[in-house]
Write a protein that holds these residues in place. Structure first.
Motif, mmCIF file in Angstrom:
data_model
loop_
_atom_site.group_PDB
_atom_site.id
_atom_site.type_symbol
_atom_site.label_atom_id
_atom_site.label_comp_id
_atom_site.label_asym_id
_atom_site.label_seq_id
_atom_site.Cartn_x
_atom_site.Cartn_y
_atom_site.Cartn_z
ATOM 1 N N VAL A 7 11.449 -12.588 43.980
ATOM 2 C CA VAL A 7 10.983 -11.895 42.778
ATOM 3 C C VAL A 7 11.487 -12.620 41.538
ATOM 4 C CG1 VAL A 7 11.020 -9.732 41.524
ATOM 5 C CG2 VAL A 7 10.964 -9.714 43.999
ATOM 6 N N VAL A 8 12.768 -13.010 41.590
ATOM 7 C CA VAL A 8 13.353 -13.724 40.448
ATOM 8 C C VAL A 8 12.585 -15.006 40.169
ATOM 9 C CG1 VAL A 8 15.385 -15.005 39.701
ATOM 10 C CG2 VAL A 8 15.650 -12.756 40.685
ATOM 11 N N ILE A 12 10.792 -15.941 36.716
ATOM 12 C CA ILE A 12 11.158 -17.139 35.967
ATOM 13 C C ILE A 12 9.937 -18.001 35.708
ATOM 14 C CG2 ILE A 12 12.366 -19.341 36.208
ATOM 15 C CD1 ILE A 12 14.648 -17.754 37.461
ATOM 16 N N ILE A 15 8.027 -16.582 32.932
ATOM 17 C CA ILE A 15 8.709 -16.752 31.638
ATOM 18 C C ILE A 15 8.541 -18.171 31.106
ATOM 19 C CG2 ILE A 15 10.958 -16.830 30.517
ATOM 20 C CD1 ILE A 15 11.788 -14.504 32.257
ATOM 21 N N ILE A 16 8.745 -19.175 31.989
ATOM 22 C CA ILE A 16 8.665 -20.533 31.455
ATOM 23 C C ILE A 16 7.231 -20.934 31.161
ATOM 24 C CG2 ILE A 16 10.808 -21.511 32.341
ATOM 25 C CD1 ILE A 16 9.191 -22.591 34.648
ATOM 26 N N LEU A 18 5.247 -18.866 29.579
ATOM 27 C CA LEU A 18 4.806 -18.042 28.457
ATOM 28 C C LEU A 18 4.317 -18.855 27.268
ATOM 29 C CD1 LEU A 18 7.256 -15.022 28.198
ATOM 30 C CD2 LEU A 18 4.833 -14.993 28.696
ATOM 31 N N LEU A 297 16.898 -22.440 35.730
ATOM 32 C CA LEU A 297 16.983 -20.977 35.671
ATOM 33 C C LEU A 297 17.128 -20.398 37.067
ATOM 34 C CD1 LEU A 297 14.358 -20.080 32.942
ATOM 35 C CD2 LEU A 297 16.821 -19.868 32.821
ATOM 36 N N SER A 301 20.365 -18.308 38.601
ATOM 37 C CA SER A 301 20.155 -16.978 39.176
ATOM 38 C C SER A 301 20.634 -16.949 40.619
ATOM 39 C CB SER A 301 18.686 -16.586 39.117
ATOM 40 O OG SER A 301 18.181 -16.762 37.834
ATOM 41 N N VAL B 218 17.060 -6.606 40.378
ATOM 42 C CA VAL B 218 16.618 -7.962 40.034
ATOM 43 C C VAL B 218 17.090 -8.331 38.635
ATOM 44 C CG1 VAL B 218 14.597 -9.336 39.483
ATOM 45 C CG2 VAL B 218 14.648 -8.004 41.576
ATOM 46 N N SER B 221 20.782 -9.000 38.138
ATOM 47 C CA SER B 221 21.340 -10.212 38.728
ATOM 48 C C SER B 221 20.972 -11.452 37.926
ATOM 49 C CB SER B 221 20.856 -10.368 40.170
ATOM 50 O OG SER B 221 19.476 -10.574 40.172
ATOM 51 N N PRO B 223 21.243 -13.967 34.928
ATOM 52 C CA PRO B 223 22.167 -14.274 33.839
ATOM 53 C C PRO B 223 21.440 -14.108 32.509
ATOM 54 C CG PRO B 223 21.543 -16.265 35.009
ATOM 55 C CD PRO B 223 20.898 -15.141 35.732
ATOM 56 N N ALA B 234 9.846 -19.227 23.899
ATOM 57 C CA ALA B 234 8.416 -18.968 23.969
ATOM 58 C C ALA B 234 7.865 -18.379 22.674
ATOM 59 C CB ALA B 234 8.113 -18.019 25.128
#
Lengths: 329, 383
Positions: A7-8, A12, A15-16, A18, A297, A301, B218, B221, B223, B234
């Motif tokens: 999921v992380v 990520i 996000i990157i 975006l 990232l 994590s 999630v 955890s 950072p 962004a």
């Protein structure tokens, strides 16, 4: 944990991606403007090779390695971290040593936190209400409130001026790229002092507070009075039972501590120019270098997740009452 | 902490009728809860001082134009890196009111910097409630009144000047506006997400609870700072400072809600079994109504406490982001943007006053921490 990591990784990746555009299309536009046909062709080639022309979900699966990419890009699961467009090299080459140096720095900070907050927290609890307790509390509060990048700058300056501590980097430039040796280890240790203190301070403050509160609860219990009545020495009276009982939340707290620790190390690395992932991350984010940023990232994590796993295991080892298995009927 | 060896024995003889009129209960616990909370809070000296300090700062925010002697981005090219000018009262053994000694710059060609020399013979008196630089007050009307301004033709750098000759004190005052509100907006976002998700999870339980719990795990955890960095990278660079400011506060709030949601959830789980909830449901109240009018007031105190303890981390977050150049960008002024100028060792060594934004940051963070601690103790007056 594997599921969380999955999921992380998806999070990520979103996000990157975006910011509009990507590193390559920016590069291509720039090269077009300069009329360099050969470079444009090369960038276009990279673009298809790293599947940046595909829809987002496909890009994600390819990056992860769950789907075969075109032209042999095999993705994270196969150990191919992708290409850094900013540095024009494979991600694994760009990061190189900084991966394990990040782990070393964070581990050192973690050890520092435990080494400092265990005795200080215990003293604060035993001497609760005395000037020593207040003194420790004040130090803790200052550590909590100082932005750690500033602390880094100040310590850097004074450490260099008065204690002759080395500044900048994680080892003497002479040792860079050299194989591991005793002298190199020494140099790394000397360079680690300031980053460790800086990264650890904020965590130390909250740890001291937590240990103090826990230990205070334990010290009020009747068995401590019994121990005193039996004539146990003051040190043994605290260290043998109450401290061990109070240690439980102390260990379990790694889960809260690690993310903030990793955050801190990224920031402090930028200020102190440590060759860890921090400066690389900043550069990658600025240049929209998505595979580099994404991998960093994901790595940090994963670092926190592994830390949490270790804290769970430690907890089960330390405290026989805690078992994570299903309850037996 | 109770020690077994310190038993207190009342020397007065036992009188069985003494406690009869209060029924054995402590009389102060019969007071209304609000009064108890207030009384308990006022006992916490540090928290009261912090509350007053913060209230003062926030009350100043609408009037920063009045308080700052200069504009936030006003440059004085003759005073690059000018040192702080101390405010004096006595000139040659005589009291003449607050004044400063004028500075003159002399080039130091060896170290390539400006040396500033105080002229101790001509004191320049400060003026109060005077007209100085013009500004648009609240964007509504033109004004030029300042509480303090330098003498005609003189300068007044209470905390020195920075790299571009801008007054550090004025920038601090202007920066407070952004730095102090970023936490409030962030916490509003975080409260909104935290209460609604935590409320849903706690009230309905089942698969909703499970989903929210996984989400919390999630996000907790991750950072914080690297994700903040990635998110604020962004933000499109062509956005206006105001838009960037709101975006940054939203980003700060986006990662903060899990702790809050967790607190709300666990509190709700215990509250929803209470009889008054059952009663409300039986008269046909909808879940939203039950949550809003019956449950939220019951854990409001928890929410207030966790909010006041989250704000400092957001303020520090903004500072860190702007320090790294990924948060707010000039011409916006915040404490983090100011610290961005103090990034290298030269500044720490030669011009430490440029880094003076760290002092308000520390004070505000400490004050919020003390306030949160005091509130936490006060909200539970029966312990």
């Amino acid at each position: 944990m594997v599921l969380t990591l999955l999921v992380v990784s998806a999070l990520i990746f979103v996000i990157i991606n975006l910011p509009p555009g990507d590193a390559l299309s920016n590069q291509i536009a720039e090269l077009r403007a300069q009329g360099e046909a050969a470079s444009v062709a090369r960038a276009e080639f990279l673009r298809t090779q790293y599947s940046l022309d595909q829809p987002l979900w496909r890009q994600y699966l390819i990056w992860l390695g769950a789907m075969p990419g075109p032209d042999g890009f095999s993705g994270l699961l196969q150990g191919d971290y992708g290409w850094s467009f900013e540095f024009d090299a494979p991600v694994s080459d760009v990061l190189g040593e900084s991966l394990w140096l990040t782990v070393v720095v964070n581990l050192a900070a973690l050890l520092f936190i435990y080494a400092v907050s265990l005795p200080l927290g215990a003293i604060a609890a035993v001497k609760a209400g005395s000037w020593l307790d207040y003194f420790i509390a004040i130090i803790g509060y200052i550590g909590l409130a100082t932005p750690n990048f500033l602390l880094a700058l100040i310590l850097l300056y004074y450490g260099q001026q008065y204690l002759n501590l080395p500044i900048g980097g994680l080892m003497d430039p002479a040792f860079e790229g050299e194989p591991m040796s005793f002298a190199k280890l020494q140099s790394i240790l000397a360079h680690l002092i300031i980053p460790t203190i800086v990264i650890g301070t904020a965590g130390t403050a909250s740890m001291i507070r937590r240990l103090r509160a826990n230990l205070l609860d334990e010290l009020g219990k009747p068995y401590v009075a019994t121990a005193k009545a039996k004539g146990l020495s003051p040190f043994k009276r605290v260290a043998k039972y109450p401290l061990r009982a109070a240690l439980n939340p102390f260990v379990a707290d790694i889960g809260n501590l690690l993310p903030s620790l990793v955050s801190g190390s990224v920031l402090v690395s930028v200020v102190l120019s440590l060759p860890t992932l921090g400066p690389d991350l900043l550069a990658a984010l600025r240049a929209q270098d998505q595979y580099l940023a994404g991998f960093i990232l994901l790595f940090v994590s994963a670092l926190t997740l592994v830390g949490m796993l270790i804290s769970d295991i430690l907890l089960a080892v330390l405290d026989p009452r805690i078992r994570f298995g299903g309850r037996r009927q | 902490m109770s020690r077994m060896d310190e038993h207190y024995v009342d020397p007065t003889p036992y009188d069985p009728d003494a406690d009869a009129d209060t029924g054995g209960a402590r009389p102060e616990l019969d007071m209304p809860t609000g009064k108890l909370i207030r009384r308990r809070f006022f006992r916490h000296k540090l928290a009261v001082i912090s509350a007053l300090f913060l209230a003062f700062l926030y009350l100043c925010l609408p009037f920063v134009e009045l308080i700052a002697p200069y504009g936030a981005n006003e440059r004085q090219a003759d005073f690059l890196y000018a040192p702080p000018q101390g405010v004096h009262f006595m000139h040659e053994g005589e009291f003449i009111g607050p004044f400063v000694y004028p500075l003159t710059a002399e080039p130091d060609l060896e170290n390539f910097k400006w040396d500033y020399v105080q002229d101790r013979s001509t004191p320049q008196k400060l003026r109060f409630f005077c007209s100085g630089d013009e500004y648009r007050f609240w964007g509504l009307f033109e004004a030029d009144t300042h509480i303090v301004c330098p003498a005609e033709g003189g300068t007044f750098f209470l905390l020195g000047a920075d790299r571009l000759g801008r007054d550090v004190f004025s920038r601090l005052v202007y920066g407070a506006r952004i730095s102090l509100t970023v936490g409030l907006i962030g916490i509003a976002i975080s409260l909104l997400i935290g209460i609604s998700l935590g409320g849903l999870a706690g009230y309905f339980g089942g698969w909703i609870d499970a989903t929210v719990q996984r989400m919390i795990e999630v996000i907790r955890s991750l950072p914080e700072l690297p994700i903040w960095l990635a998110l604020s990278a962004a933000v499109p660079p062509q956005w206006s400072p105001v838009a960037v400011f709101f975006m940054i506060s939203i980003i700060l709030g986006l990662l903060d809600w899990p702790g809050l949601a967790r607190a709300v959830r666990s509190k709700l789980l215990s509250l929803r079994e209470e009889e008054f909830v059952r009663a409300a449901e039986l008269i046909g109240a909808k879940p939203t109504r039950v949550i809003r009018t019956h449950l939220i007031p019951n854990f409001m105190s928890h929410i207030v406490v966790s909010a006041s303890l989250s704000i400092p981390s957001m303020i520090l977050g903004e500072t860190a982001l702007s320090f790294l150049g990924l948060g707010l960008r000039p011409p916006a002024v915040s404490w983090g943007v100011m610290l961005n100028d103090a990034q290298n060792l030269t500044v720490v060594e030669f011009y430490p006053w440029v880094a003076s934004a760290m002092i308000p940051v520390m004070l505000v963070v400490l004050a919020f921490n003390f306030l949160g601690d005091g509130l936490r103790d006060a909200m539970d007056p029966y312990s």
